[in-house]
Design a protein around this motif. Structure first.
Motif, PDB file in Angstrom:
ATOM      1  N   TRP A 392      24.348  83.212  62.230  1.00 37.28           N
ATOM      2  CA  TRP A 392      23.810  83.689  63.493  1.00 37.28           C
ATOM      3  C   TRP A 392      24.868  83.541  64.582  1.00 37.28           C
ATOM      4  O   TRP A 392      25.850  82.820  64.451  1.00 37.28           O
ATOM      5  N   GLU A 393      24.645  84.299  65.702  1.00 35.30           N
ATOM      6  CA  GLU A 393      25.677  84.442  66.743  1.00 35.30           C
ATOM      7  C   GLU A 393      26.057  83.108  67.366  1.00 35.30           C
ATOM      8  O   GLU A 393      27.237  82.851  67.633  1.00 35.30           O
ATOM      9  N   GLU A 394      25.084  82.257  67.654  1.00 32.60           N
ATOM     10  CA  GLU A 394      25.371  80.983  68.328  1.00 32.60           C
ATOM     11  C   GLU A 394      26.323  80.128  67.502  1.00 32.60           C
ATOM     12  O   GLU A 394      27.274  79.545  68.035  1.00 32.60           O
ATOM     13  N   LEU A 395      26.099  80.070  66.202  1.00 36.88           N
ATOM     14  CA  LEU A 395      26.970  79.275  65.343  1.00 36.88           C
ATOM     15  C   LEU A 395      28.372  79.869  65.275  1.00 36.88           C
ATOM     16  O   LEU A 395      29.375  79.148  65.375  1.00 36.88           O
ATOM     17  N   LEU A 396      28.468  81.199  65.137  1.00 35.63           N
ATOM     18  CA  LEU A 396      29.778  81.840  65.010  1.00 35.63           C
ATOM     19  C   LEU A 396      30.579  81.759  66.298  1.00 35.63           C
ATOM     20  O   LEU A 396      31.804  81.606  66.266  1.00 35.63           O
ATOM     21  N   ASP A 397      29.912  81.858  67.448  1.00 32.98           N
ATOM     22  CA  ASP A 397      30.639  81.883  68.720  1.00 32.98           C
ATOM     23  C   ASP A 397      30.977  80.485  69.227  1.00 32.98           C
ATOM     24  O   ASP A 397      32.085  80.254  69.726  1.00 32.98           O
ATOM     25  N   ASN A 398      30.050  79.546  69.096  1.00 34.85           N
ATOM     26  CA  ASN A 398      30.266  78.220  69.684  1.00 34.85           C
ATOM     27  C   ASN A 398      30.996  77.268  68.737  1.00 34.85           C
ATOM     28  O   ASN A 398      31.969  76.634  69.115  1.00 34.85           O
ATOM     29  N   TYR A 399      30.511  77.185  67.506  1.00 30.06           N
ATOM     30  CA  TYR A 399      31.126  76.237  66.576  1.00 30.06           C
ATOM     31  C   TYR A 399      32.302  76.846  65.811  1.00 30.06           C
ATOM     32  O   TYR A 399      33.287  76.173  65.535  1.00 30.06           O
ATOM     33  N   GLN A 400      32.246  78.151  65.490  1.00 27.36           N
ATOM     34  CA  GLN A 400      33.277  78.855  64.742  1.00 27.36           C
ATOM     35  C   GLN A 400      33.580  78.138  63.422  1.00 27.36           C
ATOM     36  O   GLN A 400      34.623  77.515  63.251  1.00 27.36           O
ATOM     37  N   PRO A 401      32.645  78.183  62.467  1.00 26.69           N
ATOM     38  CA  PRO A 401      32.875  77.496  61.187  1.00 26.69           C
ATOM     39  C   PRO A 401      34.069  78.080  60.441  1.00 26.69           C
ATOM     40  O   PRO A 401      34.473  79.220  60.673  1.00 26.69           O
ATOM     41  N   GLU A 402      34.604  77.288  59.556  1.00 25.77           N
ATOM     42  CA  GLU A 402      35.773  77.717  58.782  1.00 25.77           C
ATOM     43  C   GLU A 402      35.395  78.844  57.820  1.00 25.77           C
ATOM     44  O   GLU A 402      34.406  78.770  57.107  1.00 25.77           O
ATOM     45  N   ILE A 403      36.201  79.913  57.822  1.00 28.42           N
ATOM     46  CA  ILE A 403      36.017  81.041  56.906  1.00 28.42           C
ATOM     47  C   ILE A 403      37.173  80.999  55.912  1.00 28.42           C
ATOM     48  O   ILE A 403      38.326  81.204  56.285  1.00 28.42           O
ATOM     49  N   TYR A 404      36.837  80.713  54.676  1.00 25.39           N
ATOM     50  CA  TYR A 404      37.843  80.548  53.616  1.00 25.39           C
ATOM     51  C   TYR A 404      37.888  81.813  52.772  1.00 25.39           C
ATOM     52  O   TYR A 404      36.861  82.319  52.322  1.00 25.39           O
ATOM     53  N   ILE A 405      39.115  82.349  52.579  1.00 23.14           N
ATOM     54  CA  ILE A 405      39.288  83.527  51.731  1.00 23.14           C
ATOM     55  C   ILE A 405      40.243  83.167  50.607  1.00 23.14           C
ATOM     56  O   ILE A 405      41.156  82.362  50.786  1.00 23.14           O
ATOM     57  N   SER A 406      40.005  83.780  49.457  1.00 26.68           N
ATOM     58  CA  SER A 406      40.834  83.502  48.283  1.00 26.68           C
ATOM     59  C   SER A 406      40.836  84.728  47.381  1.00 26.68           C
ATOM     60  O   SER A 406      39.879  85.510  47.379  1.00 26.68           O
ATOM     61  N   ASP A 407      41.942  84.884  46.627  1.00 26.09           N
ATOM     62  CA  ASP A 407      42.063  85.986  45.681  1.00 26.09           C
ATOM     63  C   ASP A 407      42.998  85.558  44.554  1.00 26.09           C
ATOM     64  O   ASP A 407      43.950  84.799  44.786  1.00 26.09           O
ATOM     65  N   TRP A 408      42.709  86.019  43.351  1.00 24.55           N
ATOM     66  CA  TRP A 408      43.528  85.702  42.176  1.00 24.55           C
ATOM     67  C   TRP A 408      44.129  86.992  41.655  1.00 24.55           C
ATOM     68  O   TRP A 408      43.436  87.990  41.495  1.00 24.55           O
ATOM     69  N   TRP A 409      45.450  86.969  41.363  1.00 24.26           N
ATOM     70  CA  TRP A 409      46.115  88.165  40.868  1.00 24.26           C
ATOM     71  C   TRP A 409      47.183  87.775  39.859  1.00 24.26           C
ATOM     72  O   TRP A 409      47.679  86.663  39.853  1.00 24.26           O
ATOM     73  N   GLY A 410      47.517  88.708  38.977  1.00 25.19           N
ATOM     74  CA  GLY A 410      48.519  88.468  37.953  1.00 25.19           C
ATOM     75  C   GLY A 410      48.987  89.800  37.381  1.00 25.19           C
ATOM     76  O   GLY A 410      48.715  90.871  37.931  1.00 25.19           O
ATOM     77  N   ALA A 411      49.699  89.727  36.242  1.00 29.34           N
ATOM     78  CA  ALA A 411      50.238  90.924  35.602  1.00 29.34           C
ATOM     79  C   ALA A 411      50.034  90.833  34.101  1.00 29.34           C
ATOM     80  O   ALA A 411      49.812  89.756  33.545  1.00 29.34           O
ATOM     81  N   ARG A 412      50.101  91.974  33.445  1.00 25.75           N
ATOM     82  CA  ARG A 412      49.968  92.020  31.995  1.00 25.75           C
ATOM     83  C   ARG A 412      51.264  91.543  31.343  1.00 25.75           C
ATOM     84  O   ARG A 412      52.364  91.693  31.910  1.00 25.75           O
ATOM     85  N   GLN A 413      51.184  90.971  30.140  1.00 27.45           N
ATOM     86  CA  GLN A 413      52.361  90.543  29.424  1.00 27.45           C
ATOM     87  C   GLN A 413      53.249  91.738  29.118  1.00 27.45           C
ATOM     88  O   GLN A 413      52.804  92.770  28.647  1.00 27.45           O
ATOM     89  N   GLY A 414      54.562  91.587  29.393  1.00 29.55           N
ATOM     90  CA  GLY A 414      55.513  92.659  29.162  1.00 29.55           C
ATOM     91  C   GLY A 414      55.593  93.678  30.269  1.00 29.55           C
ATOM     92  O   GLY A 414      56.399  94.601  30.200  1.00 29.55           O
ATOM     93  N   ALA A 415      54.765  93.566  31.294  1.00 34.07           N
ATOM     94  CA  ALA A 415      54.783  94.502  32.427  1.00 34.07           C
ATOM     95  C   ALA A 415      54.857  93.701  33.717  1.00 34.07           C
ATOM     96  O   ALA A 415      54.637  92.493  33.741  1.00 34.07           O
ATOM     97  N   GLY A 416      55.190  94.375  34.806  1.00 34.49           N
ATOM     98  CA  GLY A 416      55.275  93.728  36.113  1.00 34.49           C
ATOM     99  C   GLY A 416      54.220  94.272  37.047  1.00 34.49           C
ATOM    100  O   GLY A 416      53.553  95.265  36.758  1.00 34.49           O
ATOM    101  N   GLY A 417      54.077  93.634  38.202  1.00 31.97           N
ATOM    102  CA  GLY A 417      53.059  94.076  39.150  1.00 31.97           C
ATOM    103  C   GLY A 417      53.423  93.714  40.574  1.00 31.97           C
ATOM    104  O   GLY A 417      54.178  92.775  40.831  1.00 31.97           O
ATOM    105  N   VAL A 418      52.866  94.492  41.513  1.00 37.52           N
ATOM    106  CA  VAL A 418      53.022  94.258  42.953  1.00 37.52           C
ATOM    107  C   VAL A 418      51.626  94.140  43.543  1.00 37.52           C
ATOM    108  O   VAL A 418      50.718  94.889  43.166  1.00 37.52           O
TER     109      VAL A 418
END
Length: 499
Positions: A392-418
């Motif tokens: 809710w707005e009051e919590l987001l504006d006044n307290y601003q709780p921590e927003i954690y983002i994460s992502d996992w990435w990799g590549a196939r064996q024998g190939a590369g990736g960006v």
């Protein structure tokens, strides 16, 4: 008579015309003579001008040639003077060179004399060295004999040490066996304790299920007609008959609020909001209040964020928090591709995105699948509405709780990736960017490593007005292979945390 007169006039006219013609010829002749004289005069003037110009040019050339000759003569005189000076210098140099050569010859003669003395001295030193070597050889023979005796003694000591080492190894092996037995005994004890804990946990779960069943009976007892009707299977052809006998319902409304709140705290949050809250006003007020949820937060650690929210905001929406549970869970829907591309905005590149199984497991992921990109940029994004997820707005504006983002990435064996990621915190209009995180990790070259790599970030003190989280990532391969050999992405996470 008139004819004669006309002939006479005609003759006069002819004479007059001839006279005019002669005058014209005379004037033309005069003009031609004047023109010829003028042209002749112009030619003479031009010839005179040309002659004057030629004379001036010749005079200038003569003047320039004289100056050049004078300059050349001056240069030659300077050159002659320089040559004379150089000749004088060369003579002095030759004399100096001759003097140097004579000095060098004298030095060589002196060095030759010294070299003879040095050779004689070197010969004497060599003779002395030969005598010393002979003496050392005699000493070395004695030393070798002594060394041989020492080596034999050392060999005997090593054999004794080897024997003692074998004995020590046997003792260590015995001690290792004893420790293994002790560890096995400890493991058995630990397995017994775990079994006891498991049985205790099962008993607790059974008691909890029994209590929930009792609470369900109590709940249905508050509305006996609804409970009896829901207990009967529906069949349009079944004849109407008397309902089966049910145990006598307990009257929960006679209990005090504290005991009723304690009983309701054992009911799951979704059932509290969707079912128990509709029983009566008293139950609705209890569920909308903090008591039931505080009891649940104290009992179950995953609901501890509810207590934190109560301390931060004086009047939180308890039923909304309990139903949606916005804290400590992943707000990204379909993070691993278990539902293909649902909830994602997808831009295909090359052969497009694909969903495959993980080459290696990702701990904590809801499914062991991943999104695989192709030989051109494949983009995928999702918009997370924080208000719809239970905040809710009051919590987001006044307290601003921590927003954690994460992502996992990799590549196939024998190939590369960006791989690339960009996460933005947006305002209510979905265009104003309040905070942003962007990362472009180093690309993965061709290797036999198929492990996943994590990219994470924590938004803190990001400012007022945040209502949406825009999560975007993209990937491709580096070899331009046809198919799906690009970056592999899985377990994308957006999580709101209260400390």
């Amino acid at each position: 008579m008139q004819q004669q007169e006309s002939e006479r006039q005609l003759m006069e006219q002819q004479q007059e015309s001839e006279r005019q013609l002669q005058q014209q010829q005379e004037s033309r002749r005069q003009l031609m003579e004047q023109e010829s004289e003028r042209q002749l005069q112009q030619q003479q003037e031009s010839k005179q001008q040309l002659m004057e110009q030629e004379s001036r040019r010749q005079l200038q050339q003569q003047q320039e040639s004289r100056e050049q000759l004078e300059l050349r003569e001056q240069q030659l005189m300077d050159r002659e003077r320089q040559l004379m000076e150089q000749q004088q210098e060369s003579r002095e140099q030759w004399e100096l060179r001759e003097q140097q050569l004579m000095d060098r010859e004298r030095q060589l003669m002196e060095q030759q004399q010294e070299s003879r003395e040095q050779l004689e001295l070197r010969e004497q030193q060599l003779m002395d060295r030969e005598r010393q070597l002979m003496e050392q050889q005699q000493e070395s023979r004695e030393q070798w004999e002594l060394r041989e005796q020492q080596l034999m003694e050392r060999e005997r000591q090593l054999m004794e040490q080897q024997e003692s080492r074998w004995q020590l190894e046997r003792q260590l092996q015995q001690q290792e066996r004893r420790r293994q037995l002790e560890r096995q005994f400890e493991q058995q004890q630990e397995s017994r304790r775990q079994l006891k804990r498991q049985r205790l946990w099962e008993q607790q779960q059974e008691s909890r299920r029994q209590l929930e069943r009792q609470v369900g009976l109590l709940f249905f007892g508050a509305r006996p007609e609804r409970a009896r009707l829901s207990a009967l299977p529906f069949s349009p052809d079944r004849p109407q008959s008397a309902p089966p006998s049910l145990p006598a319902p307990l009257e929960l409304n006679r209990l005090p609020d504290e005991l009723l709140a304690l009983i309701l705290s054992w009911v799951p949050g979704r059932a509290l909001v969707t079912r128990c809250r509709l029983v009566c006003r008293r139950w609705r007020d209890l569920i909308d209040g903090p008591t039931v949820w505080r009891l649940q937060g104290e009992r179950w650690p995953r609901l501890g964020a509810i207590l934190v929210a109560a301390r931060l905001c004086p009047s939180p929406q308890w039923s909304r928090i309990g139903l949606l549970e916005p804290f400590g869970r992943n707000l990204v829907r379909n993070p691993c591709g278990q539902d293909q591309f649902s909830h994602w905005q997808v831009e295909h590149g090359g052969n497009g995105w694909n969903v495959e199984g993980n080459l290696c497991p990702v701990e904590g992921a809801p499914a062991q699948t991943c999104f695989v990109s192709s030989f051109q940029w494949c983009v995928k994004s999702q918009m997370v509405d924080l208000l719809e997820e239970g905040l809710w707005e009051e919590l987001l504006d006044n307290y601003q709780p921590e927003i954690y983002i994460s992502d996992w990435w990799g590549a196939r064996q024998g190939a590369g990736g960006v791989y690339s990621i960009c996460v933005k915190l947006l305002a209510a209009n979905r265009t104003t960017v309040i905070a942003e995180f962007q990362a472009n990790p180093d690309r993965l070259e061709q290797s036999n490593d198929s492990q996943y790599h994590q990219v994470s970030y924590r938004f803190r003190q990001y400012g007022r007005g945040v209502r949406y989280v825009h999560f975007l990532h993209k990937g491709k391969d580096i070899l331009f292979w046809r198919g799906h050999y690009g970056a592999r992405i899985t377990n994308s996470t957006v999580m709101v945390k209260l400390n």
